[in-house]
Design an enzyme around this catalytic site. Structure first.
Site, PDB file in Angstrom:
ATOM      1  N   ASP A 124       5.596 -16.329 -56.695  1.00 55.79           N
ATOM      2  CA  ASP A 124       6.092 -15.763 -55.445  1.00 55.79           C
ATOM      3  C   ASP A 124       7.492 -16.351 -55.248  1.00 55.79           C
ATOM      4  OD1 ASP A 124       6.532 -14.684 -52.977  1.00 55.79           O
ATOM      5  OD2 ASP A 124       4.884 -15.704 -51.961  1.00 55.79           O
ATOM      6  N   ASP A 142      13.673 -13.872 -45.898  1.00 49.93           N
ATOM      7  CA  ASP A 142      13.031 -12.709 -45.296  1.00 49.93           C
ATOM      8  C   ASP A 142      13.982 -12.118 -44.266  1.00 49.93           C
ATOM      9  OD1 ASP A 142      11.027 -10.880 -44.806  1.00 49.93           O
ATOM     10  OD2 ASP A 142       9.493 -12.381 -44.417  1.00 49.93           O
ATOM     11  N   GLN A 171      10.748  -7.562 -49.659  1.00 47.76           N
ATOM     12  CA  GLN A 171      11.893  -6.664 -49.776  1.00 47.76           C
ATOM     13  C   GLN A 171      13.204  -7.426 -50.026  1.00 47.76           C
ATOM     14  OE1 GLN A 171      12.314  -4.580 -46.074  1.00 47.76           O
ATOM     15  NE2 GLN A 171      13.910  -3.202 -46.847  1.00 47.76           N
ATOM     16  N   PHE A 172      13.458  -8.430 -49.192  1.00 48.09           N
ATOM     17  CA  PHE A 172      14.708  -9.182 -49.283  1.00 48.09           C
ATOM     18  C   PHE A 172      14.798  -9.926 -50.612  1.00 48.09           C
ATOM     19  CE2 PHE A 172      16.961 -13.270 -48.453  1.00 48.09           C
ATOM     20  CZ  PHE A 172      18.235 -12.749 -48.239  1.00 48.09           C
ATOM     21  N   THR A 226       5.689  -7.083 -51.746  1.00 49.97           N
ATOM     22  CA  THR A 226       4.579  -7.193 -50.790  1.00 49.97           C
ATOM     23  C   THR A 226       4.857  -6.494 -49.472  1.00 49.97           C
ATOM     24  OG1 THR A 226       5.427  -9.390 -50.225  1.00 49.97           O
ATOM     25  CG2 THR A 226       3.584  -9.291 -51.759  1.00 49.97           C
ATOM     26  N   THR A 230       1.226 -15.626 -44.387  1.00 57.64           N
ATOM     27  CA  THR A 230       0.614 -14.393 -44.904  1.00 57.64           C
ATOM     28  C   THR A 230       1.110 -14.050 -46.310  1.00 57.64           C
ATOM     29  OG1 THR A 230       2.309 -13.162 -43.721  1.00 57.64           O
ATOM     30  CG2 THR A 230       0.162 -13.329 -42.673  1.00 57.64           C
ATOM     31  N   ASP A 263       1.937 -16.187 -48.620  1.00 61.31           N
ATOM     32  CA  ASP A 263       1.248 -17.098 -49.550  1.00 61.31           C
ATOM     33  C   ASP A 263      -0.208 -16.674 -49.756  1.00 61.31           C
ATOM     34  OD1 ASP A 263       3.617 -18.577 -49.479  1.00 61.31           O
ATOM     35  OD2 ASP A 263       2.937 -19.660 -47.705  1.00 61.31           O
TER      36      ASP A 263
HETATM   37  P1  ATP Z   1       7.063 -14.162 -49.171  1.00 64.07           P
HETATM   38  O1  ATP Z   1       8.100 -14.453 -48.146  1.00 64.07           O
HETATM   39  O2  ATP Z   1       5.971 -15.174 -49.136  1.00 64.07           O
HETATM   40  O3  ATP Z   1       7.596 -13.907 -50.483  1.00 64.07           O
HETATM   41  P2  ATP Z   1       6.414 -11.684 -47.672  1.00 64.07           P
HETATM   42  O4  ATP Z   1       7.582 -11.899 -46.781  1.00 64.07           O
HETATM   43  O5  ATP Z   1       6.232 -10.380 -48.300  1.00 64.07           O
HETATM   44  O6  ATP Z   1       6.289 -12.784 -48.822  1.00 64.07           O
HETATM   45  P3  ATP Z   1       4.738 -11.380 -45.485  1.00 64.07           P
HETATM   46  O7  ATP Z   1       5.860 -10.726 -44.796  1.00 64.07           O
HETATM   47  O8  ATP Z   1       4.117 -12.526 -44.831  1.00 64.07           O
HETATM   48  O9  ATP Z   1       5.128 -11.951 -46.883  1.00 64.07           O
HETATM   49  O10 ATP Z   1       3.674 -10.237 -45.832  1.00 64.07           O
HETATM   50  C1  ATP Z   1       2.610 -10.403 -46.723  1.00 64.07           C
HETATM   51  C2  ATP Z   1       1.519  -9.410 -46.372  1.00 64.07           C
HETATM   52  O11 ATP Z   1       1.002  -9.745 -45.100  1.00 64.07           O
HETATM   53  C3  ATP Z   1       1.996  -7.971 -46.274  1.00 64.07           C
HETATM   54  O12 ATP Z   1       1.818  -7.312 -47.502  1.00 64.07           O
HETATM   55  C4  ATP Z   1       1.068  -7.402 -45.206  1.00 64.07           C
HETATM   56  O13 ATP Z   1      -0.148  -7.004 -45.821  1.00 64.07           O
HETATM   57  C5  ATP Z   1       0.752  -8.587 -44.343  1.00 64.07           C
HETATM   58  N1  ATP Z   1       1.520  -8.670 -43.095  1.00 64.07           N
HETATM   59  C6  ATP Z   1       2.401  -9.638 -42.741  1.00 64.07           C
HETATM   60  N2  ATP Z   1       2.896  -9.419 -41.521  1.00 64.07           N
HETATM   61  C7  ATP Z   1       2.300  -8.298 -41.064  1.00 64.07           C
HETATM   62  C8  ATP Z   1       2.368  -7.535 -39.849  1.00 64.07           C
HETATM   63  N3  ATP Z   1       3.156  -7.895 -38.840  1.00 64.07           N
HETATM   64  N4  ATP Z   1       1.604  -6.422 -39.753  1.00 64.07           N
HETATM   65  C9  ATP Z   1       0.807  -6.036 -40.747  1.00 64.07           C
HETATM   66  N5  ATP Z   1       0.708  -6.699 -41.909  1.00 64.07           N
HETATM   67  C10 ATP Z   1       1.425  -7.809 -42.076  1.00 64.07           C
HETATM   68  N1  PLP Z   2       8.871 -22.273 -45.295  1.00 64.84           N
HETATM   69  C1  PLP Z   2       8.157 -23.221 -45.917  1.00 64.84           C
HETATM   70  C2  PLP Z   2       8.562 -24.671 -45.854  1.00 64.84           C
HETATM   71  C3  PLP Z   2       7.042 -22.854 -46.636  1.00 64.84           C
HETATM   72  O1  PLP Z   2       6.336 -23.781 -47.281  1.00 64.84           O
HETATM   73  C4  PLP Z   2       6.673 -21.498 -46.683  1.00 64.84           C
HETATM   74  C5  PLP Z   2       5.535 -21.109 -47.439  1.00 64.84           C
HETATM   75  O2  PLP Z   2       4.936 -21.836 -48.161  1.00 64.84           O
HETATM   76  C6  PLP Z   2       7.415 -20.534 -46.042  1.00 64.84           C
HETATM   77  C7  PLP Z   2       8.510 -20.972 -45.345  1.00 64.84           C
HETATM   78  C8  PLP Z   2       7.050 -19.058 -46.086  1.00 64.84           C
HETATM   79  O3  PLP Z   2       5.781 -18.733 -45.564  1.00 64.84           O
HETATM   80  P1  PLP Z   2       5.173 -17.236 -45.571  1.00 64.84           P
HETATM   81  O4  PLP Z   2       6.122 -16.292 -46.256  1.00 64.84           O
HETATM   82  O5  PLP Z   2       3.890 -17.285 -46.336  1.00 64.84           O
HETATM   83  O6  PLP Z   2       4.959 -16.847 -44.136  1.00 64.84           O
HETATM   84 MG    MG Z   3       7.757 -11.189 -44.779  1.00 69.35          MG
HETATM   85 NA    NA Z   4       5.821 -11.831 -51.013  1.00 67.42          NA
HETATM   86 MG    MG Z   5       7.061 -15.118 -46.748  1.00 68.18          MG
END
Ligand code: ATP
Ligand code: PLP
Ligand code: MG
Ligand code: NA
Ligand code: MG
Length: 295
Positions: A111, A116, A145-146, A180, A219, A221
């Site tokens: 990951d 974000d 996305q970012f 994701t 979420t 993670d």
């Molecule tokens: P990372 O920053 O860890 O690489 P990420 O930014 O994609 O990942 P999240 O934005 O936390 O991680 O989203 C992971 C999953 O959690 C999404 O695929 C979705 O299923 C769910 N999720 C997170 N936030 C929401 C929300 N506000 N509404 C619905 N689903 C959500």
């Molecule tokens: N910041 C810190 C210090 C973290 O350890 C993590 C996840 O492990 C994050 C931000 C991002 O958390 P998430 O994208 O799962 O909400």
């Molecule tokens: Mg996110």
């Molecule tokens: Na992700």
């Molecule tokens: Mg995240």
């Protein structure tokens, strides 16, 4: 491919609350995996005050040498999340090599946590290291996305952009890519892509996720841990694995929101701690018909 495995999970740890290993270890154990956590940081993500130790690259390597000295370096999977420095990330690369020297079939689920919503939350030097050195050795990548934009140098605002970003990432290394979440007009889109043979076009799918009007930590993670767990059980059906993972996460988020509401809490005002332990049934037995899968 088998039903289970032994996962080395190098992630943050929090005393209270759920990010990093606190989000990933319990669900993987519920799915039947042996999980060996290396806690890279004692922290409370999302909270203002930080105290405690940060594991550095040399200390990580010492832990690996300890495992090696005891002949304990056989893993089926390596999982990494938030990494805060170039030196730690370079050591993770050494860990990948070392684990693959013991098990050449090791699956590395990465990951690439960098930021974000348009903002980096790691030092900017990390981006190039992920792009040039980490992506090429990853088996599965789960950027948001970012992060997918940072890794591909392209802007992603549609399903088609997401699919093209997956193609670029496949060409660089990983056979499985899951973006994701792509935020499109208040809806979240997950894009999955599995390149079953090198030089062949990947099988791609999307899952539309209604956005819950609240902000959760941990979420991402949790999602990556569940994608590891289910994609190992269904190695040729990334779409099914992603459906199962999304279904569990959505059920957990709805429970989280309901519990905060019951406690009289304003869910818009700050980020919510996920109700992970309370959602054990939804993690073990996700109900897939509740989500919307298009191919
Ligand atoms: P990372 O920053 O860890 O690489 P990420 O930014 O994609 O990942 P999240 O934005 O936390 O991680 O989203 C992971 C999953 O959690 C999404 O695929 C979705 O299923 C769910 N999720 C997170 N936030 C929401 C929300 N506000 N509404 C619905 N689903 C959500
Ligand atoms: N910041 C810190 C210090 C973290 O350890 C993590 C996840 O492990 C994050 C931000 C991002 O958390 P998430 O994208 O799962 O909400
Ligand atoms: Mg996110
Ligand atoms: Na992700
Ligand atoms: Mg995240």
């Amino acid at each position: 491919p088998s039903d289970t495995g032994r996962v080395l999970s190098i992630q943050s740890h929090t005393i209270q609350g759920y990010v990093g290993n606190k989000s990933a270890v319990f669900p993987l154990q519920l799915l039947g995996y042996d999980v060996d956590p290396i806690n890279s940081l004692e922290n409370s993500a999302g909270y203002p005050t930080f105290k405690g130790q940060v594991l550095n690259g040399e200390q990580l390597w010492e832990l690996i040498e300890g495992l090696e000295a005891n002949d304990l370096l056989y893993y089926t999977h390596l999982l990494t999340g938030y990494i805060g420095s170039v030196s730690f990330l370079n050591t993770v690369l050494k860990v990948v090599d070392k684990l693959r020297s013991v098990n050449p079939k090791l699956t590395y689920v990465c990951d690439p946590v960098m930021g974000d919503e348009g903002k980096l939350y790691v030092p900017p030097e990390l981006v190039a290291v992920y792009r040039e050195k980490v992506v090429p050795v990853a088996s599965m990548l789960t950027p948001n996305q970012f992060e997918a934009e940072q890794l591909t140098g392209s802007s992603i605002t549609s399903e088609k952009d997401g699919q093209e970003a997956c193609n670029i990432l496949h060409a660089a290394g990983p056979s499985k890519v899951v973006i994701t979440s792509i935020n499109i007009d208040g809806t979240l889109l997950l894009i999955g892509s599995h390149q079953k043979e090198k030089d062949q076009s990947p099988e791609q799918f999307k899952i539309v996720i209604p956005k819950i009007p609240a902000y959760f930590t941990g979420t991402g993670d949790l999602m990556t841990a569940l994608l590891l767990g289910w994609s190992n059980k269904y190695p040729n059906e990334l779409d099914k694995a992603a459906e199962l993972a999304v279904s569990s996460v959505q059920a957990l988020l709805l429970r989280t929101l309901a519990d905060y509401h019951k406690a009289g809490y304003d869910c818009q005002s700050s980020s919510l701690e996920i109700r992970l332990i309370q959602s054990l049934d939804e993690i073990r037995n996700p109900e897939v018909d509740k989500v919307n899968l298009d191919e």
